[in-house]
Design an enzyme around this catalytic site. Structure first.
Site, PDB file in Angstrom:
ATOM      1  N   LYS A 165       0.863  -1.196   0.000  1.00  0.00           N
ATOM      2  CA  LYS A 165       0.000   0.000   0.000  1.00  0.00           C
ATOM      3  C   LYS A 165       0.887   1.229   0.000  1.00  0.00           C
ATOM      4  O   LYS A 165       2.055   1.165   0.410  1.00  0.00           O
ATOM      5  CB  LYS A 165      -0.926   0.024   1.224  1.00  0.00           C
ATOM      6  CG  LYS A 165      -0.251   0.021   2.609  1.00  0.00           C
ATOM      7  CD  LYS A 165       0.136   1.376   3.138  1.00  0.00           C
ATOM      8  CE  LYS A 165       0.971   1.273   4.415  1.00  0.00           C
ATOM      9  NZ  LYS A 165       1.747   2.453   4.714  1.00  0.00           N
ATOM     10  N   PRO A 217       9.655  -4.787  -0.186  1.00  0.00           N
ATOM     11  CA  PRO A 217      10.775  -4.528   0.722  1.00  0.00           C
ATOM     12  C   PRO A 217      10.280  -4.265   2.143  1.00  0.00           C
ATOM     13  O   PRO A 217       9.250  -3.612   2.340  1.00  0.00           O
ATOM     14  CB  PRO A 217      11.434  -3.279   0.133  1.00  0.00           C
ATOM     15  CG  PRO A 217      10.992  -3.238  -1.289  1.00  0.00           C
ATOM     16  CD  PRO A 217       9.634  -3.862  -1.322  1.00  0.00           C
ATOM     17  N   GLY A 250       7.762   1.143   4.792  1.00  0.00           N
ATOM     18  CA  GLY A 250       6.529   1.934   4.831  1.00  0.00           C
ATOM     19  C   GLY A 250       5.547   1.535   3.743  1.00  0.00           C
ATOM     20  O   GLY A 250       4.580   2.235   3.471  1.00  0.00           O
ATOM     21  N   LEU A 251       5.787   0.359   3.118  1.00  0.00           N
ATOM     22  CA  LEU A 251       4.888  -0.115   2.061  1.00  0.00           C
ATOM     23  C   LEU A 251       3.873  -1.126   2.605  1.00  0.00           C
ATOM     24  O   LEU A 251       3.088  -1.693   1.848  1.00  0.00           O
ATOM     25  CB  LEU A 251       5.702  -0.760   0.929  1.00  0.00           C
ATOM     26  CG  LEU A 251       6.560   0.220   0.118  1.00  0.00           C
ATOM     27  CD1 LEU A 251       7.579  -0.534  -0.736  1.00  0.00           C
ATOM     28  CD2 LEU A 251       5.677   1.093  -0.771  1.00  0.00           C
ATOM     29  N   GLY A 252       3.915  -1.352   3.911  1.00  0.00           N
ATOM     30  CA  GLY A 252       2.899  -2.192   4.555  1.00  0.00           C
ATOM     31  C   GLY A 252       2.982  -3.664   4.197  1.00  0.00           C
ATOM     32  O   GLY A 252       1.970  -4.371   4.244  1.00  0.00           O
ATOM     33  N   GLY A 253       4.173  -4.156   3.868  1.00  0.00           N
ATOM     34  CA  GLY A 253       4.296  -5.559   3.447  1.00  0.00           C
ATOM     35  C   GLY A 253       3.884  -6.544   4.531  1.00  0.00           C
ATOM     36  O   GLY A 253       3.117  -7.468   4.272  1.00  0.00           O
ATOM     37  N   SER A 274       1.936  -6.048   7.083  1.00  0.00           N
ATOM     38  CA  SER A 274       0.491  -5.924   7.318  1.00  0.00           C
ATOM     39  C   SER A 274      -0.297  -6.608   6.207  1.00  0.00           C
ATOM     40  O   SER A 274      -1.314  -7.265   6.469  1.00  0.00           O
ATOM     41  CB  SER A 274       0.087  -4.448   7.358  1.00  0.00           C
ATOM     42  OG  SER A 274       0.778  -3.784   8.387  1.00  0.00           O
ATOM     43  N   ALA A 275       0.177  -6.465   4.971  1.00  0.00           N
ATOM     44  CA  ALA A 275      -0.499  -7.108   3.835  1.00  0.00           C
ATOM     45  C   ALA A 275      -0.446  -8.626   3.993  1.00  0.00           C
ATOM     46  O   ALA A 275      -1.442  -9.322   3.758  1.00  0.00           O
ATOM     47  CB  ALA A 275       0.180  -6.688   2.532  1.00  0.00           C
ATOM     48  N   ASP A 313      -2.323  -1.157  10.048  1.00  0.00           N
ATOM     49  CA  ASP A 313      -2.637  -1.187   8.610  1.00  0.00           C
ATOM     50  C   ASP A 313      -3.261  -2.506   8.155  1.00  0.00           C
ATOM     51  O   ASP A 313      -3.551  -2.673   6.976  1.00  0.00           O
ATOM     52  CB  ASP A 313      -1.358  -1.001   7.774  1.00  0.00           C
ATOM     53  CG  ASP A 313      -0.670   0.321   8.042  1.00  0.00           C
ATOM     54  OD1 ASP A 313      -1.330   1.229   8.571  1.00  0.00           O
ATOM     55  OD2 ASP A 313       0.530   0.423   7.711  1.00  0.00           O
TER      56      ASP A 313
HETATM   57  O1  C5P Z   1       0.397  -1.030  14.341  1.00  0.00           O
HETATM   58  P1  C5P Z   1       1.786  -1.129  13.786  1.00  0.00           P
HETATM   59  O2  C5P Z   1       2.500  -2.363  14.209  1.00  0.00           O
HETATM   60  O3  C5P Z   1       1.855  -0.864  12.318  1.00  0.00           O
HETATM   61  O4  C5P Z   1       2.550   0.094  14.443  1.00  0.00           O
HETATM   62  C1  C5P Z   1       3.906   0.072  14.754  1.00  0.00           C
HETATM   63  C2  C5P Z   1       4.204   1.232  15.697  1.00  0.00           C
HETATM   64  O5  C5P Z   1       4.010   2.481  15.010  1.00  0.00           O
HETATM   65  C3  C5P Z   1       3.319   1.329  16.907  1.00  0.00           C
HETATM   66  O6  C5P Z   1       3.816   0.534  17.949  1.00  0.00           O
HETATM   67  C4  C5P Z   1       3.375   2.808  17.244  1.00  0.00           C
HETATM   68  O7  C5P Z   1       4.577   3.107  17.913  1.00  0.00           O
HETATM   69  C5  C5P Z   1       3.457   3.455  15.869  1.00  0.00           C
HETATM   70  N1  C5P Z   1       2.130   3.857  15.364  1.00  0.00           N
HETATM   71  C6  C5P Z   1       1.510   4.962  15.933  1.00  0.00           C
HETATM   72  N2  C5P Z   1       0.278   5.360  15.489  1.00  0.00           N
HETATM   73  C7  C5P Z   1      -0.339   4.699  14.464  1.00  0.00           C
HETATM   74  C8  C5P Z   1       0.290   3.575  13.853  1.00  0.00           C
HETATM   75  C9  C5P Z   1       1.527   3.184  14.338  1.00  0.00           C
HETATM   76  O8  C5P Z   1       2.052   5.601  16.847  1.00  0.00           O
HETATM   77  N3  C5P Z   1      -1.532   5.098  14.050  1.00  0.00           N
END
Ligand code: C5P
Length: 294
Positions: free
Chosen positions: A11, A98, A102-105, A107-108, A140
């Site tokens: 994404k 990669p 920040g491409l959400g791999g 999460s995808a 994500d």
């Molecule tokens: O949810 P995810 O694992 O993608 O998030 C990783 C880290 O990014 C979280 O632990 C948090 O520190 C930060 N984050 C945040 N606010 C968001 C998404 C992520 O602070 N909306």
């Protein structure tokens, strides 16, 4: 039973604004996600015992491990907790997105695993159950269930569908260093007020630009509040962004929390010469928006 093949598209955030802090240290977001053609692939097959096999096709950069920490395994374990029994599954993940970009791999992959394992084992789970499990796995992951193009609010998990962006080439520049998502958010916390909201208004602008389908409207709209936070950690990123503009991108922005940068060209733009001018700065990938949801 033949394995189920699940697509796990990358994404990018066409717009990302931070609205404030939520309890638990998360940041309240308003963002517009959209899927790319670039994807990981996950094969799911019920088996005698669980195993995750990884085929790494990432050219360079951070590696992903096939261990319990992998979001595919965490998705499987969350489904097992939900139904109260083991779900032995052979999972085969072809990794092309990669990591740390920040491409959400990750999460995808988690979203594909939730959908694939639930389907392969015919689990009686509702959409709401899957959304709840997704939101617990990461901010994500919920977007990855349906994908397409959507506005994400809250931590990014409160989703409303949007029309797709115009069919444009997207150039990704993956610098030789990954960035950690929590560190970028912490860097945003330390920014002075004046530097905090460069993406202000970008969500409303992108939401208004999408229905017209006009590339020019979209190019003017994109923005990301996390850009100065990432650039404070890695000042090279602002130089790389300037080089993308010099190379011919109409706009160059940070993908999510970085470190990947994306460049967009106007509707008649030819990405090949632009990509060629970026060689040597990092890994360069040419992709497009994936314009339909799952
Ligand atoms: O949810 P995810 O694992 O993608 O998030 C990783 C880290 O990014 C979280 O632990 C948090 O520190 C930060 N984050 C945040 N606010 C968001 C998404 C992520 O602070 N909306």
């Amino acid at each position: 039973m033949t394995p189920l093949l699940c697509s796990a598209p990358a994404k990018l955030n066409l717009a990302l604004e931070i609205r404030g802090l939520l309890p638990g240290g998360y940041h309240e977001l308003d963002t517009v996600f959209t899927w790319l053609e670039l994807e990981d692939l996950l094969e799911v097959q019920p088996a005698a015992r669980t195993e995750l096999v990884l085929r790494d096709e990432i050219a360079r950069g951070a590696r992903v491990l096939a261990d319990e920490e992998n979001l595919v395994m965490r998705a499987l374990r969350s489904l097992e907790d939900q139904v109260g029994r083991e779900l032995p599954t052979r999972l085969h993940l072809v990794k092309r997105i990669p990591a740390g970009g920040g491409l959400g791999g990750g999460s995808a992959d988690a979203a594909a695993a939730l959908l694939g394992v639930a389907r392969a084992h015919r689990l009686p789970l509702s959409r709401g159950d899957l959304l709840r499990l997704a939101a617990r796995l990461g901010a994500d992951v919920a977007f990855g269930l349906d994908g397409g193009t959507a506005r994400g609010q809250g931590r990014g998990e409160i989703l409303s569908p949007l029309p797709p962006p115009p069919d444009l080439p997207v150039i990704l520049l993956i610098p030789p260093f990954p960035l950690s998502t929590p560190e970028v958010y912490q860097s945003w916390d330390r920014l002075p007020d004046a530097a905090r909201r460069p993406g202000r208004g970008s969500v409303e602008r992108v939401v208004s630009a999408l229905p017209s389908g006009r590339a020019e409207d979209l190019l003017e709209a994109v923005g990301n509040d996390l850009e100065p936070a990432a650039e404070a950690l890695r000042p090279e990123l602002s130089e790389l962004r300037a080089k993308m503009l010099q190379a011919g991108c109409s706009v160059a922005r940070l993908c999510g929390s970085g470190s990947t940068l994306f460049g967009l060209l106007g509707s008649n733009g030819d990405p090949a010469p632009v990509a060629a001018r970026l060689e040597g700065l990092g890994q360069v990938l040419c992709t497009r928006f994936r314009r339909s949801p799952r």
